[in-house]
Design a protein around this motif. Sequence first.
Motif, short mmCIF file in Angstrom:
data_model
loop_
_atom_site.label_atom_id
_atom_site.label_comp_id
_atom_site.label_asym_id
_atom_site.label_seq_id
_atom_site.Cartn_x
_atom_site.Cartn_y
_atom_site.Cartn_z
N GLU A 256 0.71 -1.13 0.22
CA GLU A 256 0.09 0.12 -0.11
C GLU A 256 0.94 1.28 -0.16
O GLU A 256 0.43 2.34 -0.67
CB GLU A 256 -0.88 -0.05 1.18
N GLU A 257 1.97 1.13 0.78
CA GLU A 257 2.82 2.36 0.70
C GLU A 257 3.71 2.71 -0.50
O GLU A 257 3.66 3.74 -0.97
CB GLU A 257 3.60 2.10 1.98
N ILE A 258 4.12 1.51 -1.22
CA ILE A 258 4.68 1.83 -2.68
C ILE A 258 3.57 2.23 -3.46
O ILE A 258 3.91 3.08 -4.36
CB ILE A 258 5.11 0.13 -3.02
N MET A 259 2.25 1.89 -3.35
CA MET A 259 1.36 2.19 -4.43
C MET A 259 0.92 3.77 -4.36
O MET A 259 0.91 4.47 -5.12
CB MET A 259 0.10 1.30 -4.36
N ALA A 260 1.19 4.14 -2.90
CA ALA A 260 0.93 5.51 -2.47
C ALA A 260 1.98 6.46 -3.29
O ALA A 260 1.75 7.55 -3.59
CB ALA A 260 0.76 5.74 -1.23
N VAL A 261 3.30 5.94 -3.02
CA VAL A 261 4.43 6.65 -3.79
C VAL A 261 4.16 6.72 -5.21
O VAL A 261 4.31 7.85 -5.64
CB VAL A 261 5.68 5.93 -3.32
N VAL A 262 3.83 5.55 -5.85
CA VAL A 262 3.82 5.59 -7.12
C VAL A 262 2.61 6.51 -7.75
O VAL A 262 2.55 7.64 -8.77
CB VAL A 262 3.44 4.34 -7.86
N ASP A 263 1.54 6.63 -6.93
CA ASP A 263 0.43 7.54 -7.06
C ASP A 263 0.88 8.97 -6.96
O ASP A 263 0.45 9.83 -7.76
CB ASP A 263 -0.99 7.14 -6.07
N TYR A 264 1.55 9.37 -5.83
CA TYR A 264 2.08 10.60 -5.86
C TYR A 264 3.16 10.94 -7.11
O TYR A 264 2.84 12.04 -7.47
CB TYR A 264 3.04 10.90 -4.48
N MET A 265 3.57 10.32 -7.49
CA MET A 265 4.78 10.62 -8.60
C MET A 265 3.90 10.78 -9.87
O MET A 265 4.32 11.62 -10.61
CB MET A 265 5.81 9.53 -8.67
#
Length: 276
Positions: A262-271
């Motif tokens: 979930e944290e990795i997906m949040a980082v990708v979403d942010y970028m």
Amino acid sequence: MKSKLIMSGLAALGVMAGTSSAYASDAARDAMAERLAPVGQLCLQGQDCGTAAAPAAASNGGDSIDGAGIYNRICMACHETGAAGAPVRGDEAAWAERTEQGFATLLEHSINGIGAMPARGGNPNLSDEEMEASTAYLLEPVMDVPELGGSDEAASDDVAAAEAADETVSEEVVEADVAADEEAVASAEDASNGGSGLDGEALYASTGCVACHAAGVAGAPLIGDADDWGPRIDKGIDELYASVFNGLGVMPPRGGSSASDEEIMAVVDYMVSQVQ
């Protein structure tokens, strides 16, 4: 008469055989007891153990840890390219002021983080011993690295030398580190991540992604660069997630961090949000 002599002889042989068998049985029992005797004696703390001594603990020195392997998985992305101001491995000029601080201080920086480098290189699962081994490998070309897992006295001497050397660090370097930390905190406080409940921008900084994506290290798409991100976004968000989960090119799986899915997906979403 002859029959009696034969019977007497047989009786005598029987007595001798019985005696020999008894001796043989005693010897066999003694040998068996010796073979079955315990090789040691259990002695619990608090008991009167006499002369018994606890066995020496097995050694697990730093030389049994693959420092080079940890460096290649976690550290090389920045320390081979100089991303975000990271000193390049083997560059004596870049390391000159840092090595004057001593190994203990540099190891502390590796463990706790400094400037743009997150604690433990962005992987909180690394133990202190693993950090020591990987830091030693990083520093070997530019300084004499102390024996890993050395005595407390040697470590104390190293810390004392490091504290003395810290006084020579310029105020400009300290102020730059403080400014970088304050900027990261300010960015994290102002960020949001599309209702997922996770702060993608803060995670982008704390997981170490900023080190490569802020400078385009080794072909990493620059944060906010629509031209870099356009072809990647066209493949779909699931493809972007999978690239980070599994690693791509020089980027290690999960970006070298221990962040959750979930944290990795949040980082990708942010970028991705920075170019849409």
